[in-house]
Scaffold this motif. Structure first.
Motif, short mmCIF file in Angstrom:
data_model
loop_
_atom_site.label_atom_id
_atom_site.label_comp_id
_atom_site.label_asym_id
_atom_site.label_seq_id
_atom_site.Cartn_x
_atom_site.Cartn_y
_atom_site.Cartn_z
N MET A 1 -29.52 -21.26 44.99
CA MET A 1 -29.29 -20.06 45.77
C MET A 1 -28.55 -20.43 47.05
SD MET A 1 -31.92 -17.14 47.14
CE MET A 1 -33.02 -18.14 48.08
N LYS A 2 -27.47 -19.70 47.33
CA LYS A 2 -26.70 -19.94 48.54
C LYS A 2 -27.43 -19.38 49.75
CE LYS A 2 -21.90 -19.87 47.11
NZ LYS A 2 -20.66 -19.11 47.25
N THR A 3 -27.32 -20.07 50.89
CA THR A 3 -27.88 -19.55 52.12
C THR A 3 -26.82 -18.92 52.99
OG1 THR A 3 -27.61 -21.67 53.23
CG2 THR A 3 -29.74 -21.26 52.14
N SER A 4 -25.56 -19.14 52.67
CA SER A 4 -24.47 -18.60 53.47
C SER A 4 -23.38 -18.07 52.55
CB SER A 4 -23.89 -19.70 54.37
OG SER A 4 -22.70 -19.25 54.97
N PRO A 5 -22.88 -16.86 52.85
CA PRO A 5 -21.78 -16.35 52.03
C PRO A 5 -20.46 -17.04 52.34
CG PRO A 5 -22.31 -14.79 53.77
CD PRO A 5 -23.33 -15.91 53.84
N PHE A 6 -20.40 -17.85 53.38
CA PHE A 6 -19.18 -18.53 53.79
C PHE A 6 -19.41 -20.03 53.84
CE2 PHE A 6 -17.91 -14.40 54.52
CZ PHE A 6 -18.69 -13.78 55.48
N PRO A 7 -19.31 -20.72 52.72
CA PRO A 7 -19.53 -22.16 52.72
C PRO A 7 -18.55 -22.85 53.68
CG PRO A 7 -19.21 -21.34 50.48
CD PRO A 7 -18.96 -20.21 51.40
N ALA A 8 -19.01 -23.93 54.27
CA ALA A 8 -18.20 -24.67 55.25
C ALA A 8 -16.93 -25.21 54.61
CB ALA A 8 -19.02 -25.81 55.85
N THR A 9 -16.99 -25.54 53.35
CA THR A 9 -15.80 -26.08 52.67
C THR A 9 -15.34 -25.10 51.59
OG1 THR A 9 -17.23 -27.27 51.15
CG2 THR A 9 -16.48 -28.47 53.10
N SER A 10 -14.98 -23.92 52.01
CA SER A 10 -14.53 -22.89 51.07
C SER A 10 -13.16 -23.25 50.53
CB SER A 10 -14.48 -21.54 51.78
OG SER A 10 -13.98 -20.57 50.90
N ALA A 11 -13.01 -23.13 49.20
CA ALA A 11 -11.72 -23.42 48.58
C ALA A 11 -10.79 -22.22 48.69
CB ALA A 11 -11.92 -23.78 47.11
N ARG A 12 -11.34 -21.04 48.97
CA ARG A 12 -10.53 -19.83 49.08
C ARG A 12 -9.95 -19.71 50.48
NH1 ARG A 12 -13.68 -14.70 47.05
NH2 ARG A 12 -11.59 -13.85 47.17
N LEU B 1 -8.47 -17.80 53.76
CA LEU B 1 -8.92 -16.58 54.43
C LEU B 1 -8.23 -15.34 53.87
CD1 LEU B 1 -10.55 -15.18 56.65
CD2 LEU B 1 -8.69 -15.72 58.24
N ALA B 2 -6.96 -15.44 53.56
CA ALA B 2 -6.19 -14.30 53.05
C ALA B 2 -6.74 -13.78 51.73
CB ALA B 2 -4.73 -14.67 52.90
N ALA B 3 -7.45 -14.62 50.97
CA ALA B 3 -7.97 -14.23 49.67
C ALA B 3 -9.46 -13.90 49.71
CB ALA B 3 -7.72 -15.34 48.66
N ASP B 4 -10.04 -13.85 50.90
CA ASP B 4 -11.49 -13.65 51.02
C ASP B 4 -11.79 -12.41 51.87
OD1 ASP B 4 -14.23 -13.79 51.29
OD2 ASP B 4 -14.25 -15.91 51.83
N PRO B 5 -11.87 -11.23 51.24
CA PRO B 5 -12.07 -9.99 52.01
C PRO B 5 -13.40 -9.95 52.76
CG PRO B 5 -12.19 -9.54 49.65
CD PRO B 5 -11.75 -10.97 49.81
N HIS B 6 -14.44 -10.59 52.24
CA HIS B 6 -15.72 -10.62 52.95
C HIS B 6 -15.60 -11.39 54.26
CE1 HIS B 6 -17.04 -9.81 48.77
NE2 HIS B 6 -17.82 -8.94 49.40
N ARG B 7 -14.93 -12.52 54.21
CA ARG B 7 -14.71 -13.33 55.41
C ARG B 7 -13.83 -12.58 56.41
NH1 ARG B 7 -16.88 -17.11 58.61
NH2 ARG B 7 -15.33 -18.51 59.47
N GLN B 8 -12.80 -11.88 55.90
CA GLN B 8 -11.93 -11.10 56.77
C GLN B 8 -12.73 -10.01 57.49
OE1 GLN B 8 -8.90 -9.52 54.21
NE2 GLN B 8 -8.06 -11.53 53.74
N ALA B 9 -13.57 -9.30 56.74
CA ALA B 9 -14.39 -8.24 57.33
C ALA B 9 -15.33 -8.81 58.38
CB ALA B 9 -15.18 -7.51 56.24
N PHE B 10 -15.95 -9.94 58.07
CA PHE B 10 -16.84 -10.60 59.02
C PHE B 10 -16.10 -10.95 60.30
CE2 PHE B 10 -18.14 -14.74 60.75
CZ PHE B 10 -19.39 -14.40 61.25
N LEU B 11 -14.93 -11.56 60.19
CA LEU B 11 -14.18 -11.98 61.37
C LEU B 11 -13.70 -10.78 62.19
CD1 LEU B 11 -12.18 -15.01 59.94
CD2 LEU B 11 -14.11 -15.06 61.54
N LEU B 12 -13.27 -9.72 61.52
CA LEU B 12 -12.85 -8.51 62.24
C LEU B 12 -14.02 -7.92 63.04
CD1 LEU B 12 -10.66 -6.68 59.58
CD2 LEU B 12 -9.92 -7.39 61.86
N LEU B 13 -15.15 -7.74 62.37
CA LEU B 13 -16.31 -7.17 63.04
C LEU B 13 -16.84 -8.08 64.15
CD1 LEU B 13 -18.11 -5.64 59.95
CD2 LEU B 13 -17.07 -4.37 61.84
#
Length: 137
Positions: free
Chosen positions: A1-12, A14-26
């Protein structure tokens, strides 16, 4: 089970990760806006903030309205910093603060449009809370 939706070493990227984009905007908005509005409580450049303070507040807290606004400004600045440093905690703090503002505006009356706008902001702060990693980097 993941503890974070944004792993430190994400292969995706930022442009391809809408959840991360929404998080950063907010996170950016709920960091910058409270700090700016908090600072303005000391200058009243944007508006006379005391007109948004219900008389019941000065009855409960025996201080002049502008002094209360100075305290409000400090709290808002700290809330913005909290969102920047610990977005999960800070977003909950901002949501609670917005609820207090909404209650104040409803008691004051006449600013229902602002209260409705702040309700939208409260929902956005809760969305940031849900998007925030349990342990933000």
């Amino acid at each position: 089970m993941k503890t974070s939706p944004f792993p430190a070493t994400s292969a995706r990227p930022l442009a391809a990760d809408p959840h991360r984009q929404a998080f950063l905007l907010l996170r950016t908005v709920f960091t910058v806006a409270p700090i700016i509005f908090g600072l303005d409580k000391f200058t009243n450049l944007l508006t006379d903030w005391t007109m948004y303070l219900a008389p019941a507040a000065t009855a409960v807290v025996p201080l002049p309205a502008q002094t209360i606004m100075y305290v409000v400004g400090v709290v808002e600045i700290l809330a913005g910093i909290a969102v920047a440093v610990r977005p999960r905690f800070g977003s909950a703090l901002v949501a609670a603060w917005l609820l207090g503002i909404i209650i104040n505006l409803m008691v004051l009356g006449g600013f229902y449009d602002v209260a409705l706008r702040d309700f939208g902001l409260l929902v956005a702060a809760l969305a940031l809370n849900r998007l925030s990693p349990r342990r933000a980097a």
